[in-house]
Structures are given as C-alpha cells and as structure tokens.
Design an enzyme around this catalytic site. Structure first.
Site, PDB file in Angstrom:
ATOM      1  N   ASP A 116      -1.822  -4.809   4.870  1.00 38.64           N
ATOM      2  CA  ASP A 116      -1.931  -5.969   3.972  1.00 38.64           C
ATOM      3  C   ASP A 116      -3.318  -6.620   3.950  1.00 38.64           C
ATOM      4  O   ASP A 116      -3.429  -7.854   3.991  1.00 38.64           O
ATOM      5  CB  ASP A 116      -0.853  -7.009   4.326  1.00 38.64           C
ATOM      6  CG  ASP A 116       0.567  -6.489   4.123  1.00 38.64           C
ATOM      7  OD1 ASP A 116       0.727  -5.309   3.765  1.00 38.64           O
ATOM      8  OD2 ASP A 116       1.517  -7.262   4.339  1.00 38.64           O
TER       9      ASP A 116
ATOM     10  N   CYS B  44       3.451  -9.503   9.261  1.00 37.16           N
ATOM     11  CA  CYS B  44       3.575  -8.095   8.871  1.00 37.16           C
ATOM     12  C   CYS B  44       3.077  -7.122   9.938  1.00 37.16           C
ATOM     13  O   CYS B  44       3.644  -6.028  10.084  1.00 37.16           O
ATOM     14  CB  CYS B  44       2.900  -7.873   7.527  1.00 37.16           C
ATOM     15  SG  CYS B  44       3.820  -8.711   6.209  1.00 37.16           S
TER      16      CYS B  44
ATOM     17  N   LYS C 252       5.506  -2.584  -0.265  1.00 42.24           N
ATOM     18  CA  LYS C 252       6.730  -3.133   0.333  1.00 42.24           C
ATOM     19  C   LYS C 252       6.988  -4.523  -0.214  1.00 42.24           C
ATOM     20  O   LYS C 252       6.067  -5.205  -0.666  1.00 42.24           O
ATOM     21  CB  LYS C 252       6.583  -3.180   1.852  1.00 42.24           C
ATOM     22  CG  LYS C 252       5.423  -4.042   2.299  1.00 42.24           C
ATOM     23  CD  LYS C 252       5.194  -3.967   3.789  1.00 42.24           C
ATOM     24  CE  LYS C 252       4.012  -4.817   4.204  1.00 42.24           C
ATOM     25  NZ  LYS C 252       4.192  -6.249   3.954  1.00 42.24           N
TER      26      LYS C 252
HETATM   27  C1  VGL Z   1       2.830 -11.538   5.058  1.00 43.91           C
HETATM   28  C2  VGL Z   1       3.942 -13.526   4.813  1.00 43.91           C
HETATM   29  C3  VGL Z   1       4.468 -13.118   3.603  1.00 43.91           C
HETATM   30  C4  VGL Z   1       1.926 -10.696   5.886  1.00 43.91           C
HETATM   31  C5  VGL Z   1       3.356 -11.093   3.860  1.00 43.91           C
HETATM   32  O1  VGL Z   1       1.279  -9.767   5.353  1.00 43.91           O
HETATM   33  O2  VGL Z   1       1.843 -10.950   7.114  1.00 43.91           O
HETATM   34  N1  VGL Z   1       3.145 -12.750   5.532  1.00 43.91           N
HETATM   35  N2  VGL Z   1       4.165 -11.897   3.143  1.00 43.91           N
END
Ligand code: VGL
Ligand code: ZN
Length: 201
Positions: free
Chosen positions: A12, A155, A110
């Site tokens: 991410d 994540c 995802k």
């Molecule tokens: C994430 C909160 C919501 C992350 C993704 O990548 O850690 N955190 N969506």
C-alpha cells in the site's frame, strides 16, 4: 540478490497514505527510498494496492452521522471508519510516483468488495475470502515473506500475521514501514506479531 523463494511484499505505498493524502500516514513518504533500496536486492517483488469502490463500507462518509476513526460493528466484526481513500482508479489510489520497482512481478488489489474491508493482502476482513496471494506465492515456491510499506499497524501487520498463518516464514522490516498509531494500535500490532513468531528486522 535474494532468491525467488524470498519475496519482498510492498504494501500500500499509495498517494492517499502519503503526507497530504486522504488518509495520511505520518512520514509515510519516507518508506519510498527505503523500499527502493531494498527492492534492488530482491529478485521477487509483489506489490499490493488498497482498492476500494466509492461506496465502500469502511468509509465514514457512507455512514450518515458517523465520523472518521470511529468504529462500528459489521457482520464480520468491528470496523474502523476511515476517511474515503484509495478509491479505484483515482490518483489517490496510484502507487507513489517515486516507487521504483520495475521488476515487481505481481500487483494484488484488495478491499474491492463494497461490503468487506481487507487490511490483509491474504484474507479479507470476513476472515474467509482469500485474495489468492497465498496460492500465488506457494505456486512460485516462496518460503519467506519480507513485509514493508504502510501502515505498520494495519495493512502491514494483518498481512504479516496472515502470511505466517498461511505457513510462510515472515519478517517485518521496520525501517521501511510507517504507522497510523490509532489508540495504541502500533504497540498492539508489534505484540501480536511477536506472539505469532513474525520476525522484526
Ligand atoms: C490501510 C486503513 C485503511 C493500510 C488501508 O494500508 O494500512 N489502513 N485502509
Ligand atoms: Zn483501506
């Protein structure tokens, strides 16, 4: 150069998680040069993208009267409500422009089901629906998963725990991660990772 049996899982590293982004992770941009340097030593790199439809259940904006960072009860458990982020095909969902991993072999998206979140790159928040990543890595002969990216306490932690549960050796490379740290979530994440036998490097 690390062999194909060791994968670098880049989690991410997207614009919305960078300073100024919709769900900014403090100092999130500092992971980019760290990951670029690490990635040059891995033959095998897989990237993930948080990839939500605009109507996603994790967005506070889709729950009238609720605010970001509150939690709600959903059929699959407790869900933190986030600012709208990483909406499919928007600039905020794109990988950071300076992430330089031309040899990455796969990108796993995802959180694309409107009603189910997925912090983990392996298993959705219903804890039953696989993303397919475990099967991909097994098919490729992967034994060890090295986790980096954002956010350490969401994540990255969930992905590392699920990688371990799927039977891989797992480490989290701390200097190439940054955390949100919501109500002590970072301390809890490291405790869970240690208890599960995930190495902290
Ligand atoms: C994430 C909160 C919501 C992350 C993704 O990548 O850690 N955190 N969506
Ligand atoms: Zn998300």
């Amino acid at each position: 150069m690390k062999p194909m049996s060791e994968v670098l899982l880049v989690i991410d590293v997207q614009n919305d998680f960078m300073p100024g982004g919709a769900l900014a992770v403090p100092h999130g941009d500092t992971v980019v040069p760290a990951i670029n340097a690490l990635a040059s030593g891995f033959a095998h790199v897989v990237i993930t993208q948080d990839w939500h439809p605009a109507g996603h259940v994790s967005f506070a904006a889709n729950h009238p009267g609720r605010k970001p960072f509150e939690t709600i009860a959903l059929p699959y458990g407790e869900q933190v409500l986030w600012p709208s982020h990483c909406v499919q095909d928007t600039p905020g969902a794109a990988l950071h422009a300076d992430l330089h991993v031309p040899h990455a072999q796969a990108i796993v998206r995802k959180g694309y089901q409107a009603g189910v979140d997925s912090y983990s790159a392996f298993l959705e928040a219903d804890r039953t629906t696989p993303t397919g990543l475990a099967g991909y890595l097994r098919d490729k002969g992967v034994k060890r998963v090295h986790c980096v990216g954002l956010a350490t306490d969401f994540c990255v932690a969930w992905s590392a725990l699920d990688a371990k549960a799927a039977g891989f050796d797992v480490c989290v490379i701390e200097h190439a991660c940054r955390a949100i740290d919501l109500n002590g979530s970072l301390g809890r994440a490291w405790a869970s990772l240690e208890a599960a036998g995930v190495a902290r490097e």
